[in-house]
Design a protein around this motif. Sequence first.
Motif, mmCIF file in Angstrom:
data_model
loop_
_atom_site.group_PDB
_atom_site.id
_atom_site.type_symbol
_atom_site.label_atom_id
_atom_site.label_comp_id
_atom_site.label_asym_id
_atom_site.label_seq_id
_atom_site.Cartn_x
_atom_site.Cartn_y
_atom_site.Cartn_z
ATOM 1 N N ARG A 17 76.437 -17.573 76.016
ATOM 2 C CA ARG A 17 75.219 -17.989 76.914
ATOM 3 C C ARG A 17 74.617 -16.837 77.419
ATOM 4 O O ARG A 17 73.430 -16.834 77.367
ATOM 5 C CB ARG A 17 75.904 -18.833 78.469
ATOM 6 C CG ARG A 17 76.533 -20.266 78.185
ATOM 7 C CD ARG A 17 77.062 -20.770 79.455
ATOM 8 N NE ARG A 17 77.496 -22.222 78.950
ATOM 9 C CZ ARG A 17 77.941 -22.924 80.075
ATOM 10 N NH1 ARG A 17 78.075 -22.512 81.509
ATOM 11 N NH2 ARG A 17 78.442 -24.044 79.786
ATOM 12 N N GLU A 18 75.381 -15.854 77.497
ATOM 13 C CA GLU A 18 74.741 -14.601 78.153
ATOM 14 C C GLU A 18 73.949 -13.886 76.894
ATOM 15 O O GLU A 18 72.923 -13.474 77.092
ATOM 16 C CB GLU A 18 75.737 -13.343 78.488
ATOM 17 C CG GLU A 18 74.979 -12.045 79.001
ATOM 18 C CD GLU A 18 76.112 -11.160 79.129
ATOM 19 O OE1 GLU A 18 75.737 -9.957 79.397
ATOM 20 O OE2 GLU A 18 77.403 -11.298 79.268
ATOM 21 N N LEU A 19 74.502 -13.900 75.716
ATOM 22 C CA LEU A 19 73.631 -13.440 74.549
ATOM 23 C C LEU A 19 72.691 -14.479 74.076
ATOM 24 O O LEU A 19 71.658 -13.979 73.834
ATOM 25 C CB LEU A 19 74.784 -13.418 73.370
ATOM 26 C CG LEU A 19 75.737 -12.404 73.303
ATOM 27 C CD1 LEU A 19 76.635 -12.391 72.065
ATOM 28 C CD2 LEU A 19 75.048 -11.149 73.437
ATOM 29 N N LEU A 71 67.552 -8.319 73.040
ATOM 30 C CA LEU A 71 68.511 -7.718 72.074
ATOM 31 C C LEU A 71 67.656 -6.857 71.123
ATOM 32 O O LEU A 71 66.676 -7.158 70.932
ATOM 33 C CB LEU A 71 69.129 -8.777 71.334
ATOM 34 C CG LEU A 71 70.211 -9.861 72.011
ATOM 35 C CD1 LEU A 71 70.608 -10.781 71.139
ATOM 36 C CD2 LEU A 71 71.388 -8.780 72.718
ATOM 37 N N SER A 72 68.418 -5.910 70.640
ATOM 38 C CA SER A 72 67.801 -4.986 69.825
ATOM 39 C C SER A 72 67.585 -5.467 68.239
ATOM 40 O O SER A 72 68.198 -6.325 67.764
ATOM 41 C CB SER A 72 68.551 -3.681 69.538
ATOM 42 O OG SER A 72 69.614 -3.823 68.960
ATOM 43 N N VAL A 73 66.411 -5.244 67.747
ATOM 44 C CA VAL A 73 66.092 -5.796 66.279
ATOM 45 C C VAL A 73 65.548 -4.634 65.721
ATOM 46 O O VAL A 73 65.061 -3.545 66.004
ATOM 47 C CB VAL A 73 65.009 -6.977 66.572
ATOM 48 C CG1 VAL A 73 65.628 -8.066 67.038
ATOM 49 C CG2 VAL A 73 63.810 -6.571 67.121
ATOM 50 N N PRO A 74 65.513 -4.783 63.941
ATOM 51 C CA PRO A 74 64.987 -3.694 63.408
ATOM 52 C C PRO A 74 63.644 -3.464 63.727
ATOM 53 O O PRO A 74 62.701 -4.252 64.170
ATOM 54 C CB PRO A 74 65.277 -4.174 62.202
ATOM 55 C CG PRO A 74 66.353 -5.241 62.092
ATOM 56 C CD PRO A 74 66.221 -5.897 63.404
ATOM 57 N N GLY A 75 63.096 -2.419 63.340
ATOM 58 C CA GLY A 75 61.722 -1.586 63.712
ATOM 59 C C GLY A 75 60.723 -2.539 62.845
ATOM 60 O O GLY A 75 59.540 -2.782 63.244
ATOM 61 N N PHE A 76 61.151 -2.885 61.595
ATOM 62 C CA PHE A 76 59.944 -3.572 60.675
ATOM 63 C C PHE A 76 59.957 -4.995 61.287
ATOM 64 O O PHE A 76 58.904 -5.774 60.930
ATOM 65 C CB PHE A 76 60.543 -3.725 59.353
ATOM 66 C CG PHE A 76 62.007 -4.385 59.221
ATOM 67 C CD1 PHE A 76 61.843 -5.921 58.920
ATOM 68 C CD2 PHE A 76 62.927 -3.653 59.013
ATOM 69 C CE1 PHE A 76 63.001 -6.643 58.598
ATOM 70 C CE2 PHE A 76 64.427 -4.619 58.946
ATOM 71 C CZ PHE A 76 64.393 -5.809 58.670
ATOM 72 N N ALA A 106 57.137 -10.170 68.609
ATOM 73 C CA ALA A 106 57.082 -11.232 69.186
ATOM 74 C C ALA A 106 57.692 -12.376 68.677
ATOM 75 O O ALA A 106 57.901 -13.457 69.231
ATOM 76 C CB ALA A 106 55.332 -11.539 68.736
ATOM 77 N N LEU A 107 58.497 -11.974 67.382
ATOM 78 C CA LEU A 107 59.403 -13.018 66.785
ATOM 79 C C LEU A 107 60.852 -12.350 66.934
ATOM 80 O O LEU A 107 61.915 -12.831 66.104
ATOM 81 C CB LEU A 107 58.896 -13.127 65.430
ATOM 82 C CG LEU A 107 57.737 -13.748 64.909
ATOM 83 C CD1 LEU A 107 57.676 -13.743 63.715
ATOM 84 C CD2 LEU A 107 57.489 -15.090 65.636
ATOM 85 N N PRO A 152 69.163 -15.459 65.183
ATOM 86 C CA PRO A 152 69.617 -16.704 64.636
ATOM 87 C C PRO A 152 69.273 -16.981 62.968
ATOM 88 O O PRO A 152 70.077 -17.727 62.357
ATOM 89 C CB PRO A 152 68.586 -17.797 65.491
ATOM 90 C CG PRO A 152 68.256 -17.030 66.600
ATOM 91 C CD PRO A 152 68.609 -15.575 66.345
ATOM 92 N N LEU A 153 68.326 -16.323 62.658
ATOM 93 C CA LEU A 153 68.194 -16.454 61.218
ATOM 94 C C LEU A 153 69.021 -15.714 60.340
ATOM 95 O O LEU A 153 69.533 -15.960 59.330
ATOM 96 C CB LEU A 153 66.608 -15.971 61.088
ATOM 97 C CG LEU A 153 65.715 -16.761 61.289
ATOM 98 C CD1 LEU A 153 64.201 -16.195 61.028
ATOM 99 C CD2 LEU A 153 65.632 -18.179 60.747
ATOM 100 N N LEU A 154 69.368 -14.404 60.904
ATOM 101 C CA LEU A 154 70.367 -13.617 60.207
ATOM 102 C C LEU A 154 71.665 -14.338 60.249
ATOM 103 O O LEU A 154 72.429 -14.177 59.263
ATOM 104 C CB LEU A 154 70.437 -12.149 60.790
ATOM 105 C CG LEU A 154 71.597 -11.268 60.332
ATOM 106 C CD1 LEU A 154 71.183 -10.902 58.824
ATOM 107 C CD2 LEU A 154 71.559 -9.974 61.350
ATOM 108 N N LEU A 155 72.265 -15.106 61.387
ATOM 109 C CA LEU A 155 73.407 -15.692 61.381
ATOM 110 C C LEU A 155 73.298 -16.811 60.255
ATOM 111 O O LEU A 155 74.325 -16.991 59.796
ATOM 112 C CB LEU A 155 73.764 -16.091 62.784
ATOM 113 C CG LEU A 155 75.129 -16.898 63.090
ATOM 114 C CD1 LEU A 155 76.085 -16.004 62.655
ATOM 115 C CD2 LEU A 155 75.180 -17.318 64.490
#
Length: 230
Positions: free
Chosen positions: A38-40, A49-54, A58-59, A65-68
Amino acid sequence: MADPVPPPSDLPAPYASPWGQLGGALRAVQASLRLKLRELWRRNGEGDLSVPGFWPQALAPLFWPLLLAALVALTLALAGLAWRGLSQGTVRAPGGEPASPELAPAPLEAPAVAMGEPLPEPQPPPKPQPPPPPPLELDPLLVLLAEDDPEHLIASAHPEPAEGRLVLTMAPTYSSLTPANRRGWAERWQHRSLALGYERLELVDGQRRLLARGALVGSGMILLDPGASG
């Protein structure tokens, strides 16, 4: 007046079932994981949460979720391919049942030599075959003169282009002809040598003795006795 506190007992602690403790621990782990998920989920929805720079900021809530989902789909695809390879690699007997590896035919073994029997003698290697003889090469000049020599009276031809002279060595059968026949053949070869570009023609025997030569004045051939000059 308060009741006195009883002294500590030396009796063993009450028995607790290990299966009950394991169940309680599993429920505690499940509750902790549920809270962590729930926290995640909340942090992902907030873009924390951290995401790649590319990846567009906004998304950001859609990245994990898409990676999972992609990882789950890839795992299922690999599992399907592995199962298909195992099902196709199974060898089946004619009746439809999988063939047992124990029923596979044993490899053929070389027959053992019985004790006391002599070993076969080694065969000698085959002798090399001699090379074939070279093909017979014909003198190109003799090939040209063959049309005017059906009786094979010419043994060999010796052209001397620098002097414009052609020397023909006669076979022994030439000397046995009559003088008229020898003259006829000599004049015939003279016409042929002129057509080939030779101005002078000489006929000799096997010992290089002059038999006939072209006339110095006029045309025709002069027949000579062996060793005589014309």
